[in-house]
Enzyme design. Structure first.
Site, PDB file in Angstrom:
ATOM      1  N   ASP A 107      -7.121   4.279  -4.444  1.00 43.56           N
ATOM      2  CA  ASP A 107      -7.634   4.424  -2.702  1.00 43.56           C
ATOM      3  C   ASP A 107      -8.282   5.684  -2.747  1.00 43.56           C
ATOM      4  O   ASP A 107      -8.773   6.393  -3.669  1.00 43.56           O
ATOM      5  CB  ASP A 107      -6.780   3.835  -1.933  1.00 43.56           C
ATOM      6  CG  ASP A 107      -7.292   3.169  -0.594  1.00 43.56           C
ATOM      7  OD1 ASP A 107      -7.738   1.933  -0.509  1.00 43.56           O
ATOM      8  OD2 ASP A 107      -7.468   4.093   0.210  1.00 43.56           O
ATOM      9  N   LYS A 160       0.955  -1.198   0.023  1.00 42.64           N
ATOM     10  CA  LYS A 160       0.073  -0.043   0.069  1.00 42.64           C
ATOM     11  C   LYS A 160       0.740   1.226   0.150  1.00 42.64           C
ATOM     12  O   LYS A 160       2.219   1.263   0.424  1.00 42.64           O
ATOM     13  CB  LYS A 160      -0.852   0.247   1.245  1.00 42.64           C
ATOM     14  CG  LYS A 160      -2.055   0.907   1.218  1.00 42.64           C
ATOM     15  CD  LYS A 160      -3.385  -0.041   0.478  1.00 42.64           C
ATOM     16  CE  LYS A 160      -4.565   0.749   0.381  1.00 42.64           C
ATOM     17  NZ  LYS A 160      -5.664  -0.260  -0.107  1.00 42.64           N
TER      18      LYS A 160
HETATM   19  N1  GLU Z   1      -7.499   0.286  -2.713  1.00 42.24           N
HETATM   20  C1  GLU Z   1      -8.250  -0.976  -3.161  1.00 42.24           C
HETATM   21  C2  GLU Z   1      -8.109  -1.735  -1.814  1.00 42.24           C
HETATM   22  O1  GLU Z   1      -8.124  -1.325  -0.651  1.00 42.24           O
HETATM   23  C3  GLU Z   1      -7.799  -1.708  -4.511  1.00 42.24           C
HETATM   24  C4  GLU Z   1      -6.196  -1.835  -4.417  1.00 42.24           C
HETATM   25  C5  GLU Z   1      -5.889  -2.292  -5.966  1.00 42.24           C
HETATM   26  O2  GLU Z   1      -6.613  -2.445  -6.927  1.00 42.24           O
HETATM   27  O3  GLU Z   1      -4.641  -2.540  -5.985  1.00 42.24           O
HETATM   28  O4  GLU Z   1      -8.182  -2.913  -2.042  1.00 42.24           O
END
Ligand code: GLU
Length: 448
Positions: free
Chosen positions: A169, A129
């Site tokens: 996100d 992340k």
């Molecule tokens: N931010 C999204 C999550 O919390 C998607 C992440 C992604 O698609 O890599 O899973």
């Protein structure tokens, strides 16, 4: 708070000590560790190899300066993060969050949850992340572009379709992914679609990615209702937030026969008893980037409550789709007392530990974020598949794949909870099933 197994307690104490002040990370770790005692009993090799200790320590953490110039030529400095948490199942995968509340503890909680979420999808993706404390609110398009370019000018060296693949996100959507992709392409001189997901449909994106998190959360709860011989049909629902996840949760609930009567943003709540006008919400939020309070100037029979609490409204299904810790113990009690039978988390860790306990004790259908909102990242993995074979699939086919993935995640959590003597407990099911797959891969890869 629930009790930690005696083998697990010292591991948690060490996490507290090594990561001072990172309260959201502590919360996310504790919630997973509460489920793992019986897993160590069944799999002593996980304890011998110190798998839990290793999973709690990111493989790599990158923190960097992001300087940029605003429209008045003033210099601003933000902080950028990418936490590459675990690559046992595939390249690091997870979104980027741009929000003023971002600091290392937020990115680590999100990255930690992402490991198990991504494992549950059954797709070959590890967990990571990133993001920044940059506040996109009130910034011009030009300022957003300059920030994204500066952010990517450092981050690009850590990315690659086989290394680390970010997405969106909170505060990062199609526009920001576009600017970051452009900068990546320029710096590396490579057209490498697989390096970011959530791309535009004309240049490597996947149909259904925009809708995926909200649709997926709704599919998960639909399945949880189905195993209880129930459905969304005729249900009154609340969806907090009014961003991408909330919008497509509302859309799918309406398609399945439920009625969403309220949504929100950080300023207040909109209530529209006859059902939310989703086309208007899309126009306000996706096209015009306005606040949700503007809704009432188009619908005289709707109400706006400044500073209101959406969870005070009686409903049968609640879908928290805004942000972490938006639903506390008191809210959970109110929901249960008002007859709520299902809660599906579109956001990451939206319910506090006190709230989770109340839902579990009440034995309602409670789908925790790492299972219920996995449709977003799962569809990112489908985008990577399409990029890898230079193909693009139809909406119908991609949505079918998403639905199958969500039903599989539901069933895996459901069956794992039964196997571990906690029927109906999707928190335990998700934590245990997500963990075991990663742990087995870590054992297989040796001490790295
Ligand atoms: N931010 C999204 C999550 O919390 C998607 C992440 C992604 O698609 O890599 O899973």
């Amino acid at each position: 708070m629930n009790h930690l197994d005696e083998k697990v307690e010292p591991i948690f104490q060490e996490v507290l000590q090594r990561n001072p002040g990172e309260v959201e990370f502590h919360q996310a770790v504790r919630e997973v560790l509460e489920s793992l005692g019986p897993v160590l009993v069944k799999n002593p090799e996980f304890a011998d190899r110190k798998i839990i200790e290793r999973i709690c320590e990111p493989e790599r953490q990158i923190i960097f300066r992001v300087p940029w110039l605003d429209d008045n030529n003033q210099v601003h400095i933000n902080r950028g993060f990418r936490v590459e948490f675990n690559s046992s199942l595939g390249p690091y995968k997870g979104g980027l969050r741009f929000h003023p509340s971002v600091y290392l503890g937020i990115i680590k909680f999100l990255g930690f949850e992402q490991i198990f979420k991504n494992s549950l999808t059954g797709m070959p993706i590890g967990g990571g992340k990133g993001g920044s404390d940059f506040d996109p609110k009130g910034k011009s398009d030009n300022e957003i572009m300059k920030f994204c370019q500066s952010f990517m000018t450092e981050l690009y060296r850590h990315l690659g379709e086989h290394t680390d693949v970010p997405a969106g996100d909170i505060g990062v959507g199609g526009r920001e992914i576009g600017y970051m992709f452009g900068q990546y392409k320029r710096i590396t001189n490579r057209y490498e679609p697989g390096v970011l997901t959530g791309k535009g449909l004309d240049w490597g994106g996947s149909l259904v990615r925009t809708e995926a998190t909200g649709y997926g959360a709704t599919y998960f709860i639909n399945e949880a209702l189905r195993v209880r011989n129930d459905s969304f049909d005729g249900k009154t629902c609340l969806v907090s937030g009014s961003g991408n996840v909330a919008i497509y949760t509302i859309e799918k609930i309406h398609q399945l026969g439920g009625t969403c009567i309220a949504c929100s943003d950080s300023n207040g709540v909109i209530i529209h008893e006859k059902g939310l006008d989703l086309d208007l919400i899309k126009q306000l939020k996706e096209v015009e980037r306005r606040r949700i309070s503007d809704y009432i100037s188009f619908h005289k029979d709707a109400k706006y409550i400044q500073g209101g609490n959406i969870w005070d409204i009686p409903c049968q299904v609640a879908m928290p789709s805004a942000t972490q810790n938006e639903l506390n113990g008191k809210d959970a009690k109110t929901l249960v007392n008002n007859g709520c039978i299902a809660v599906g988390e579109g956001a990451n860790m939206p319910t506090t530990p006190e709230g989770v306990k109340i839902f579990l004790d009440a034995k309602i259908a409670y789908g925790p974020g790492k299972a219920a909102n996995a449709g977003g990242v799962a569809t990112s993995a489908l985008e990577m598949q399409q990029n890898a074979c230079r193909d693009s699939w139809t909406f119908e086919y991609t949505e079918k794949r998403l639905e199958e993935i969500m039903v599989n995640i539901h069933n895996l959590c459901y069956e794992t909870a039964e196997e571990y003597g906690a029927p109906g407990n999707y928190v335990l099911g998700a934590n245990v099933a997500g963990f075991i797959k990663v742990a087995k891969a870590m054992v297989a890869h040796g001490l790295i």
